[in-house]
Structures are given as structure tokens and as C-alpha cells.
Design a protein around this motif. Structure first.
Motif, PDB file in Angstrom:
ATOM      1  N   ALA A  26      -1.069  14.776   2.350  1.00  9.88           N
ATOM      2  CA  ALA A  26      -2.191  14.859   1.405  1.00  9.88           C
ATOM      3  C   ALA A  26      -1.769  14.356   0.024  1.00  9.88           C
ATOM      4  CB  ALA A  26      -2.700  16.294   1.315  1.00  9.88           C
ATOM      5  N   GLN A  27      -0.564  14.705  -0.410  1.00  8.15           N
ATOM      6  CA  GLN A  27      -0.086  14.276  -1.720  1.00  8.15           C
ATOM      7  C   GLN A  27       0.111  12.758  -1.747  1.00  8.15           C
ATOM      8  OE1 GLN A  27       3.754  15.763  -2.841  1.00  8.15           O
ATOM      9  NE2 GLN A  27       3.545  15.103  -4.966  1.00  8.15           N
ATOM     10  N   GLN A  28       0.727  12.203  -0.711  1.00  4.15           N
ATOM     11  CA  GLN A  28       0.952  10.757  -0.648  1.00  4.15           C
ATOM     12  C   GLN A  28      -0.381  10.003  -0.574  1.00  4.15           C
ATOM     13  OE1 GLN A  28       3.614  10.134   2.639  1.00  4.15           O
ATOM     14  NE2 GLN A  28       5.421  10.771   1.487  1.00  4.15           N
ATOM     15  N   SER A  29      -1.338  10.537   0.154  1.00  3.86           N
ATOM     16  CA  SER A  29      -2.656   9.902   0.236  1.00  3.86           C
ATOM     17  C   SER A  29      -3.342   9.889  -1.124  1.00  3.86           C
ATOM     18  CB  SER A  29      -3.545  10.637   1.243  1.00  3.86           C
ATOM     19  OG  SER A  29      -3.056  10.465   2.552  1.00  3.86           O
ATOM     20  N   ALA A  30      -3.260  11.019  -1.828  1.00  2.00           N
ATOM     21  CA  ALA A  30      -3.884  11.097  -3.148  1.00  2.00           C
ATOM     22  C   ALA A  30      -3.208  10.128  -4.124  1.00  2.00           C
ATOM     23  CB  ALA A  30      -3.805  12.531  -3.685  1.00  2.00           C
ATOM     24  N   GLN A  31      -1.872  10.031  -4.058  1.00  3.27           N
ATOM     25  CA  GLN A  31      -1.152   9.093  -4.925  1.00  3.27           C
ATOM     26  C   GLN A  31      -1.554   7.653  -4.620  1.00  3.27           C
ATOM     27  OE1 GLN A  31       2.946  10.137  -4.152  1.00  3.27           O
ATOM     28  NE2 GLN A  31       3.143  11.151  -6.144  1.00  3.27           N
TER      29      GLN A  31
END
Length: 190
Positions: A26-31
Motif C-alpha cells: 500500500a505504501q509503495q503504491s501510494a508513493q
């Protein structure tokens, strides 16, 4: 029903690993999404500036063409006026002196020839200037295309959901194997 401690530890480890992988995904997708949005905004701004710059360059080149045309028209008018004045002076002088014939006609014809040659040179210069400005416009167009191409952003790849799932599964299996191995060793010690 009570689970043995090694099984409970393996399940807890697998759950923690899956939760960590999901949070990481989720964090990598948001970044990636934020970077792509920023890159798109910067690219749009650069493209807008490139269009504005080329538009100003085109306007400037169009003004130069008009200036060259105006200059050529004034120069042509000046030469025509001077030629008429010169022919009038020669004709008046010839009439006053009572001179007629071929020499006066030849002199008048020479004035007309010189005027024609000069006007041809003025027109030729004007057309060469316009051709040069047309080449400059082509350069502006190519520069615009280059700027537009170079401002097209590369998309930042989003993380793979499959890779995150496989990573979580692999961690869970590894945890289970380690816990199972520890339990097996503990049984052997008893």
C-alpha cells in the motif's frame, strides 16, 4: 481445541508477514501514484511553457517577415521615384539643349534597366530573407517537438500485488519451517 505453541507461532508469524507485505504494498503504491501525479503535473507545465515559447518565436518571425516586406516595398518605391526623377531631369535637359535621338533614348533606357535590376535584387533579397525565416520557423517547430517529447514523463511502476503476495507467502512458509524445525528440535531434547 488448543493449538500447540509452534503452530500458533507459525500462524502469528504468517499473519504478521502478510500484514507487513500488505502495508508495504500500500505504501509503495501510494508513493508511485504520488510520483506519477507530480511527474504529470511537471510535464504538463513544461509542455505549456514549450507551446508558449514557440508561439512567441513564431510571432517574432512573422513580424520579421512583415518588416522585410515593408522594407522591400519602401526601397522599391524609393528607387522608382528616383528613377522617374532622373529620367525627367535627363528629358528636360535634352529638350532645353535641343538634343534628340538615340543617345537620349539610350540614356533613358539605361535608367530603366538599372531600376529593373535594382528592383529585382530587392525582391530577390526579400525572398531569401523569407526563406531563411521559414527555415527558422521549421527549427522552432522541431525544437517544440523535442521539448514536448523530452517533457513526457516516464511512469513510475507500481509494485506488483503478485510479488507482494508471494513474498508474504514465502515469509509465512519460512516462518512455519523455522518454527517446525524448532519444535522438532525441542521434541528431540525431551
Amino acid at each position: 481445541m488448543c493449538f500447540p505453541l509452534p503452530v500458533a507461532l507459525a500462524v502469528a508469524s504468517a499473519a504478521a508477514s502478510a500484514a507487513g507485505s500488505a502495508a508495504n504494498y500500500a505504501q509503495q503504491s501510494a508513493q508511485a501514484d504520488a510520483m506519477n501525479e507530480t511527474n504529470q503535473a511537471v510535464a504538463a507545465r513544461n509542455q505549456k511553457l514549450a507551446h508558449a515559447s514557440s508561439s512567441l518565436q513564431y510571432q517574432s518571425l512573422d513580424e520579421r517577415i512583415e518588416q522585410e516586406r515593408t522594407k522591400a516595398a519602401f526601397e522599391g518605391s524609393r528607387i522608382a521615384r528616383e528613377s522617374v526623377q532622373a529620367r525627367s531631369r535627363v528629358t528636360a535637359a535634352a529638350v532645353e539643349a535641343g538634343v534628340k535621338g538615340g543617345s537620349v533614348d539610350a540614356l533613358l533606357a539605361d535608367f530603366e534597366r538599372q531600376e529593373g535590376e535594382y528592383l529585382t535584387a530587392v525582391k530577390l533579397n526579400e525572398s531569401m530573407q523569407e526563406a531563411q525565416i521559414s527555415r527558422e520557423k521549421a527549427g522552432v517547430r522541431l525544437g517544440l517537438e523535442g521539448r514536448l517529447i523530452s517533457s513526457t514523463p516516464d511512469l513510475v511502476a507500481r509494485p506488483s500485488l503478485l510479488a507482494a503476495s508471494l513474498s508474504a507467502f514465502g515469509s509465512a512458509v519460512s516462518s512455519g519451517v523455522q518454527v517446525g524445525s524448532a519444535a522438532h528440535q525441542a521434541e528431540l531434547k525431551w
